[in-house]
Design a protein around this motif. Structure first.
Motif, PDB file in Angstrom:
ATOM      1  N   TRP A 108       0.814  -1.205   0.000  1.00 55.34           N
ATOM      2  CA  TRP A 108       0.000   0.000   0.000  1.00 55.34           C
ATOM      3  C   TRP A 108       0.856   1.267   0.000  1.00 55.34           C
ATOM      4  CZ3 TRP A 108      -4.373   1.401  -1.596  1.00 55.34           C
ATOM      5  CH2 TRP A 108      -4.992   2.553  -1.143  1.00 55.34           C
ATOM      6  N   TYR A 111       1.804   3.222  -3.240  1.00 56.75           N
ATOM      7  CA  TYR A 111       0.825   4.066  -3.920  1.00 56.75           C
ATOM      8  C   TYR A 111       1.078   5.548  -3.650  1.00 56.75           C
ATOM      9  CZ  TYR A 111      -1.878   0.200  -5.643  1.00 56.75           C
ATOM     10  OH  TYR A 111      -2.280  -0.910  -6.323  1.00 56.75           O
ATOM     11  N   GLN A 112       1.656   5.863  -2.487  1.00 57.40           N
ATOM     12  CA  GLN A 112       1.970   7.259  -2.190  1.00 57.40           C
ATOM     13  C   GLN A 112       2.947   7.814  -3.220  1.00 57.40           C
ATOM     14  OE1 GLN A 112       0.384   8.976   0.274  1.00 57.40           O
ATOM     15  NE2 GLN A 112       1.300  10.769  -0.658  1.00 57.40           N
ATOM     16  N   GLN A 113       3.885   6.995  -3.668  1.00 57.19           N
ATOM     17  CA  GLN A 113       4.856   7.397  -4.685  1.00 57.19           C
ATOM     18  C   GLN A 113       4.312   7.266  -6.097  1.00 57.19           C
ATOM     19  OE1 GLN A 113       8.045   4.612  -3.817  1.00 57.19           O
ATOM     20  NE2 GLN A 113       9.423   6.371  -3.582  1.00 57.19           N
ATOM     21  N   ARG A 114       3.690   6.149  -6.386  1.00 56.91           N
ATOM     22  CA  ARG A 114       3.334   5.801  -7.762  1.00 56.91           C
ATOM     23  C   ARG A 114       1.968   6.293  -8.219  1.00 56.91           C
ATOM     24  NH1 ARG A 114       7.003   1.654  -9.982  1.00 56.91           N
ATOM     25  NH2 ARG A 114       8.726   1.794  -8.517  1.00 56.91           N
ATOM     26  N   ASP A 115       1.001   6.319  -7.315  1.00 56.78           N
ATOM     27  CA  ASP A 115      -0.359   6.688  -7.703  1.00 56.78           C
ATOM     28  C   ASP A 115      -1.112   7.254  -6.502  1.00 56.78           C
ATOM     29  OD1 ASP A 115      -2.804   7.001  -8.929  1.00 56.78           O
ATOM     30  OD2 ASP A 115      -3.096   4.868  -9.368  1.00 56.78           O
ATOM     31  N   PRO A 116      -0.698   8.447  -6.029  1.00 58.89           N
ATOM     32  CA  PRO A 116      -1.336   9.008  -4.843  1.00 58.89           C
ATOM     33  C   PRO A 116      -2.832   9.264  -5.024  1.00 58.89           C
ATOM     34  CG  PRO A 116       0.251  10.568  -5.769  1.00 58.89           C
ATOM     35  CD  PRO A 116       0.391   9.279  -6.525  1.00 58.89           C
ATOM     36  N   GLY A 117      -3.275   9.460  -6.253  1.00 59.86           N
ATOM     37  CA  GLY A 117      -4.700   9.646  -6.498  1.00 59.86           C
ATOM     38  C   GLY A 117      -5.506   8.417  -6.115  1.00 59.86           C
ATOM     39  N   ALA A 118      -4.905   7.232  -6.263  1.00 60.39           N
ATOM     40  CA  ALA A 118      -5.591   5.993  -5.884  1.00 60.39           C
ATOM     41  C   ALA A 118      -5.862   5.967  -4.385  1.00 60.39           C
ATOM     42  CB  ALA A 118      -4.772   4.768  -6.299  1.00 60.39           C
ATOM     43  N   ASP A 121      -8.818   8.306  -3.785  1.00 65.28           N
ATOM     44  CA  ASP A 121     -10.048   7.680  -4.282  1.00 65.28           C
ATOM     45  C   ASP A 121     -10.513   6.557  -3.352  1.00 65.28           C
ATOM     46  OD1 ASP A 121      -9.899   9.389  -6.451  1.00 65.28           O
ATOM     47  OD2 ASP A 121      -9.162   7.850  -7.846  1.00 65.28           O
ATOM     48  N   CYS A 122      -9.563   5.735  -2.918  1.00 68.33           N
ATOM     49  CA  CYS A 122      -9.890   4.619  -2.026  1.00 68.33           C
ATOM     50  C   CYS A 122     -10.409   5.149  -0.693  1.00 68.33           C
ATOM     51  CB  CYS A 122      -8.661   3.738  -1.827  1.00 68.33           C
ATOM     52  SG  CYS A 122      -8.982   2.271  -0.842  1.00 68.33           S
TER      53      CYS A 122
END
Length: 168
Positions: A108, A111-118, A121-122
């Motif tokens: 998890w 995601y802060q680095q790679r896809d913070p939008g996820a 959204d989550c």
């Protein structure tokens, strides 16, 4: 080990210790196994008629992961989300190939680095589901600042159930 609820499947809860197995029962698991006292591989095989679990959710790693590979179904998925046991297992990829199952990792923090939008959204969706009463996070303890060190020790020892939160 968890079997999905879709299509009438059963949920098999594998927990460690009497307190955790009791919570799994209260939360609605169809079958509960204490992994410290019973062989969950045999139980999963018996409950599924030898087929195995379609999905295994593994936050423990170590021996629990190794045993999960023995009761995963053909084309099943093992979701690795942590190593609470402190033992990071190596996967026998020849075994995954022969049984045709997938090992899926979920880190998890990446995601802060790679896809913070996820993450946003989550969080928004989980907040919506909680507000609607669709899901209820299991919060077993609310700690004061003075209680945080002891809470962290118990968390590290695997002696907590559900979420332990700090209230500032």
């Amino acid at each position: 080990v968890q079997l999905g609820k879709a299509a009438g499947a059963r949920v098999i809860g594998v927990a460690g210790g009497p307190e955790k197995t009791a919570v799994a029962r209260e939360l609605g698991a169809d079958v509960v196994v204490d992994r410290h006292r019973e062989d969950f591989v045999a139980v999963v095989k018996e409950i599924t008629g030898g087929r195995g679990a379609d999905v295994v959710y593994d936050p423990v790693g170590g021996d629990a992961f190794r045993k999960s590979t023995k009761c995963i179904a053909f084309e099943g998925r093992i979701l690795v989300v942590g190593f609470a046991s402190g033992d990071i297992p190596s996967a026998a990829l020849n075994h995954a190939l022969v049984k045709n199952y997938s090992i899926v990792g979920l880190h998890w923090g990446l995601y802060q680095q790679r896809d913070p939008g996820a993450i946003a959204d989550c969080h928004a969706e989980l907040t919506r589901l909680a507000a609607a009463g669709t899901i209820r996070p299991l919060i077993s303890e609310r700690l004061t600042l003075a209680d945080v060190p002891d809470g962290l020790r118990r968390l590290a020892a695997g002696a907590t159930i559900g979420r332990v939160v700090f209230l500032p």
